[in-house]
Scaffold this active site. Structure first.
Site, PDB file in Angstrom:
ATOM      1  N   HIS A 132       0.863  -1.178   0.000  1.00  0.00           N
ATOM      2  CA  HIS A 132       0.000   0.000   0.000  1.00  0.00           C
ATOM      3  C   HIS A 132       0.901   1.230   0.000  1.00  0.00           C
ATOM      4  O   HIS A 132       1.592   1.497   0.986  1.00  0.00           O
ATOM      5  CB  HIS A 132      -0.917   0.006   1.220  1.00  0.00           C
ATOM      6  N   GLU A 172       1.145   3.961   2.941  1.00  0.00           N
ATOM      7  CA  GLU A 172       1.529   3.550   4.291  1.00  0.00           C
ATOM      8  C   GLU A 172       3.049   3.557   4.392  1.00  0.00           C
ATOM      9  O   GLU A 172       3.714   2.518   4.406  1.00  0.00           O
ATOM     10  CB  GLU A 172       0.939   2.178   4.592  1.00  0.00           C
ATOM     11  N   HIS A 182       2.981  -2.870   7.006  1.00  0.00           N
ATOM     12  CA  HIS A 182       1.932  -1.926   6.616  1.00  0.00           C
ATOM     13  C   HIS A 182       1.937  -0.736   7.566  1.00  0.00           C
ATOM     14  O   HIS A 182       2.707  -0.684   8.527  1.00  0.00           O
ATOM     15  CB  HIS A 182       0.558  -2.602   6.655  1.00  0.00           C
ATOM     16  N   GLU A 189       1.256  -3.944  11.389  1.00  0.00           N
ATOM     17  CA  GLU A 189       0.603  -2.641  11.243  1.00  0.00           C
ATOM     18  C   GLU A 189       1.292  -1.633  12.149  1.00  0.00           C
ATOM     19  O   GLU A 189       1.250  -1.752  13.380  1.00  0.00           O
ATOM     20  CB  GLU A 189      -0.880  -2.748  11.603  1.00  0.00           C
TER      21      GLU A 189
END
Length: 919
Positions: free
Chosen positions: A448, A451, A544, A616
């Site tokens: 992504h 990010e 991420h 994350e």
């Protein structure tokens, strides 16, 4: 030693350059100034001595050899320049025998390559080459007398970074304009913690004015949106000069801000000035889509010091954001970077995240710039561009220590042609068995593009694993690391938040078969599949960033195996103990949802990697320990990469004390969670012995991840092609398709045609009543359509029948015509029922074939049974009148004995069939 490109052959090197240029070619006579003239002038007493006499014995030996073929000599020097052809120093290359002459029709047979024909190892470590025997340089021998060769390393299919030359420029879609200025930022760590913004509840919610009540000061002219698709790319983006999109200043007193976002990873589509120091900003959605407006990164110029500016982004999509709980945007000042070496820092006040009037969400904040007429940048997180990665990898390639343990390759090329780099990090093994015993670890980041926190974690991991610390040495001895530091370079370059140039979220397409549409994902999955065939993959982790939750946490996959129950949660728990102030184990989730089936962690888990995770890293900060309510810096994110390496060592420690302790702690935590869930339901069950029978996903809530599952589907260009094909198919079907008639319409059409045939022109005649015969039809079988257009024979028979009818009706009182009742012989009832049964079948072909068969077999029987009324002796059978008779053989009431027809009508209940005589 390799011969430089364009240099003369070795045996002419001792001659002067002027003589080398005058070397006679094959078949030419020596000219003035050539080697022969040089030999004559150099002979003693001026005698004409032969070339290479006693004065030049070496030259005589060389020139006695036949001159090589020009083409073979050129190819030898060309291969020698590129390192594929080497000879022993001090010896000339063996001459290559010329190819067979034109008179020889048979091709030269290739000699078999034997061990004796292979080049021998020289004291300098090089092998001589026999071009007549050896045709390949792919076989290498580690020892001179070794009988087992090995293959040379394959050449790169795509260009990779080297320690020399300029950086590889990124490739942009041809629709994107790119400024020529180079944007680069310094790295800086704030000396003090940067705290969250504390909301007062009195933050102003500005009214959205729009460009109708404001002035557009910046707007991108052409932005590829949904409906278009990626076609081609080039370095520098769109051809031609770059347009000036910002407004022009009217003088030094004009304080309008000048916006710009046409640089790498930049994102801003429009800026509207609604007040003296207030601006409404519109973000550009991901290219070739109409959604994912979350990442912003733009430049402002012509700033004023000690003036409070207000910026409002008006088209955000997510209903929740960390900006609502204290996240501050990042500010970068070029003057501070040049003068004080101060980089990105958190700024902003009066921060409010609210819902707009059009259904979108808005973010507003105020800020003061540190200098007048400064150049500043705004972003939600620390940017990390494709050029930043390229500079880092080139620095690693220049360092001999890091280059010894790291092999850099290009895994593939993206849609735009940008390389997707693959790093293989490990220490050289002592032998083949030691190399095969190593387990693998696969890491990736930036699938992504918005990010950017994932790239900083990856940066910290590479700094540690490529270092010289004892822990790094141990990790390289134990594992083979496969690292893809940037999976989506195209999205990073153009400033997308979530998608690639295919217009789709790559983290939903790990199961794809479209290699050309999703090359980065397809090649990564293929690399992991081949790696699993070679060795065990201990860990897979995709880095991420998260914009709606604080702290750092992991998403994993729950195992249903009783043997490995809770084992997938040990690594996250160990990581939380190594980074207690940043990593939150309570925020981890291990539920596999249906809309996450195409993510990297789920696909790799189903391929056989038990420890498969998504890391994350928050855009905000930490809410744990001493770092509570403070933002994470780049150093914090890079330190998280160090903690991952420490956790790997703990996870693979031969002493399983830590592993067993974490497993016991996890068992207690799950026990407490199960009892809490059961108590909420009003139940109390003893689960001391059958915990492993409970599926842990039942006690976990869904992950509060992204809403990117809406973007799952075919890439944009394939959707466009599918629409074109469907439109062409519809047009083709529309041209070929015939309008269908209802049963009522078909019956009416048949009645009209038969009424015209039997009743037109016969009014007042003996067959006037027969015109109503067609009205008794209830259905129109498909095989009766041929009666609508009678052939020539039927027309001739009809004319003869009319003449006979007129002659037989003269001088008599014609009785009123009445329809004849249908008469059926008892022995034919079975056949009638068969016909009725067939007419009810849906297949018309079956009805037609059955009726034709019955008609051909029984036509003569029907004709004989119905009898011939009024037929005179000797009359031809084709002209004999056939009338409907009763069951007793008597003529029907109202039937005229003198009428004649060319065919006969047999009436069945609810089925009227017209039959013709047998041929």
């Amino acid at each position: 030693m390799a011969t430089p490109r364009g240099a003369p052959p070795r045996f002419f090197r001792f001659l002067p350059d002027v003589l080398v240029d005058n070397i006679p070619q094959k078949g030419e006579r020596p000219s003035q100034g050539s080697i022969s003239s040089f030999c004559v002038s150099s002979s003693p007493l001026g005698a004409r001595a032969p070339c290479g006499g006693s004065m030049f014995p070496a030259l005589k030996t060389e020139l006695q050899q036949p001159l090589p073929d020009p083409y073979e000599d050129f190819m030898r020097r060309h291969l020698q320049y590129y390192g594929y052809f080497r000879v022993q120093s001090g010896r000339p290359p063996s001459p290559v025998p010329p190819p067979p002459g034109p008179k020889s029709g048979r091709p030269r047979e290739r000699e078999p390559v034997t061990r004796a024909a292979l080049p021998k190892e020289t004291p300098q470590g090089r092998r001589s080459l026999s071009p007549a025997r050896v045709r390949s340089r792919q076989l290498l021998y580690d020892e001179p007398d070794s009988a087992t060769p090995r293959l040379r390393e394959p050449r790169e299919l795509f260009p990779v970074l080297s320690g020399r030359g300029p950086l590889q420029a990124p490739r942009w879609p041809v629709e994107c304009e790119v400024i020529r200025e180079r944007v680069q930022h310094i790295e800086w760590v704030p000396p003090e913690p940067e705290y969250f913004y504390q909301s007062t509840g009195n933050e102003k919610v500005p009214e959205i004015m729009g460009e109708e009540k404001g002035t557009v000061v910046y707007q991108l002219q052409s932005v590829p949106t949904e409906g278009s698709y990626f076609t081609s790319s080039r370095v520098g983006g769109k051809r031609g000069s770059v347009q000036q999109l910002a407004v022009s200043l009217h003088g030094p007193e004009d304080d309008t801000l000048l916006f710009e976002s046409r640089f790498e990873s930049g994102n801003l589509q429009k800026a509207v000035k609604v007040a003296a120091y207030e601006y409404e900003l519109t973000l550009r959605p991901d290219l070739y889509t109409d959604r994912h407006t979350q990442w912003f990164y733009f430049r402002v110029q012509n700033t004023r010091k000690d003036v409070r500016y207000r910026f409002t982004i008006v088209n955000l999509r997510k209903p929740r954001s960390l900006f609502a709980v204290g996240l501050r945007p990042l500010l970068y000042s070029q003057r501070d970077a040049c003068s004080s070496r101060v980089g990105w820092r958190r700024e902003g006040g009066d921060i409010r995240y609210f819902r707009g009037g059009t259904g979108s969400y808005c973010l507003t904040w105020t800020a003061r710039f540190p200098h007048d007429r400064d150049t500043c940048f705004w972003a939600p997180g620390y940017p990390y561009t494709f050029s930043d990665l390229t500079r880092y990898l080139r620095a690693a390639a220049r360092d001999p220590a890091r280059a010894r343990v790291c092999r850099l390759r290009a895994l593939c090329c993206s849609l735009a042609g940008n390389p997707v780099y693959l790093l293989t990090v490990t220490n050289p093994a002592r032998g083949p068995q030691a190399a095969a015993a190593k387990r693998a670890v696969v890491l990736s980041a930036r699938v992504h593009p918005g990010e950017s926190a994932g790239s900083w974690v990856m940066r910290g991991f590479l700094d540690f694993i490529l270092g010289s610390s004892p822990d790094a040495q141990l990790l390289r001895d134990l594992f083979v690391f496969k690292v893809v530091p940037m999976l989506n370079p195209d999205g990073v370059i153009v400033g997308n938040h979530r998608c690639s140039l295919s217009g789709r979220d790559l983290n939903r397409h790990y199961r794809t078969l479209l290699k050309d549409a999703f090359p980065c994902i397809w090649y990564t999955r293929n690399m992991v599949q081949r790696l699993l065939e070679e060795r065990e993959v201990l860990l897979y982790c995709d880095f991420h960033g998260h914009s709606r939750k604080n702290n750092v946490f992991l998403y994993g996959c729950s195992s249903n195996s009783r043997r490995h129950w809770l084992h997938e949660r040990v690594f996250p728990l160990m990581l939380s103990k190594n980074a207690p102030e940043k990593f939150s184990f309570q925020s981890c989730n291990f539920k596999v949802q249906k809309n996450r089936e195409g993510t990297g962690r789920v696909v790799m888990w189903r391929m056989g990697i038990r420890n498969s995770y998504t890391l994350e890293s928050t855009f905000g900060g930490s809410t744990l320990g001493s770092r509570r309510d403070t933002h994470l810096t780049t150093e914090d994110l890079k330190a998280l990469g160090h903690h991952i390496c420490d956790t790997l060592l703990d996870f693979c420690d031969p002493d399983q004390t830590k592993f067993i302790q974490c497993l016991a702690e996890l068992t207690e935590l799950v026990h407490q969670e199960i009892h809490r869930k059961l108590s909420e339901l009003g139940q109390d069950v003893n689960l001391e012995e059958n915990w492993s029978d409970i599926h842990l996903s039942d006690i976990e809530s869904s992950t509060s991840g992204s809403d990117s599952s809406l973007s799952d589907g075919l890439p944009a260009h394939l959707l466009h092609r599918a629409e074109e094909v469907s439109q062409k198919i519809k047009m083709f079907q529309k041209k070929k398709k015939k309008p269908l008639q209802t049963r009522k319409q078909r019956n009416e059409q048949y009645q009209n045609s038969n009424s015209k045939r039997f009743g037109r022109g016969l009014a007042g005649g003996p067959l006037e009543g027969r015109a109503s015969f067609a009205t008794t039809l209830q259905k129109q079988p498909a095989f009766l359509k041929q009666l609508e257009n009678p052939g020539p024979a039927a027309v001739t028979q009809e004319k003869v029948r009319r003449q006979q009818t007129q002659l037989s009706g003269r001088g008599r009182d014609a009785a009123p015509a009445q329809p004849a009742p249908p008469l059926i012989r008892p022995k034919d009832k079975e056949r009638v029922q068969q016909v009725q049964h067939l007419t009810a079948m849906p297949t018309v072909n079956a009805v037609v074939s059955a009726f034709r068969r019955l008609r051909q077999e029984d036509h003569c029987k029907f004709e004989a049974s119905l009898g011939h009324i009024g037929q005179k002796p000797g009359a031809p059978a084709s002209l004999a009148p056939r009338s409907l008779s009763s069951a007793r053989g008597e003529p029907a009431p109202g039937a005229q004995p003198g009428r004649r027809r060319g065919g006969s009508l047999v009436a069945y209940p609810a089925l009227h069939v017209c039959t013709y005589p047998c041929p």
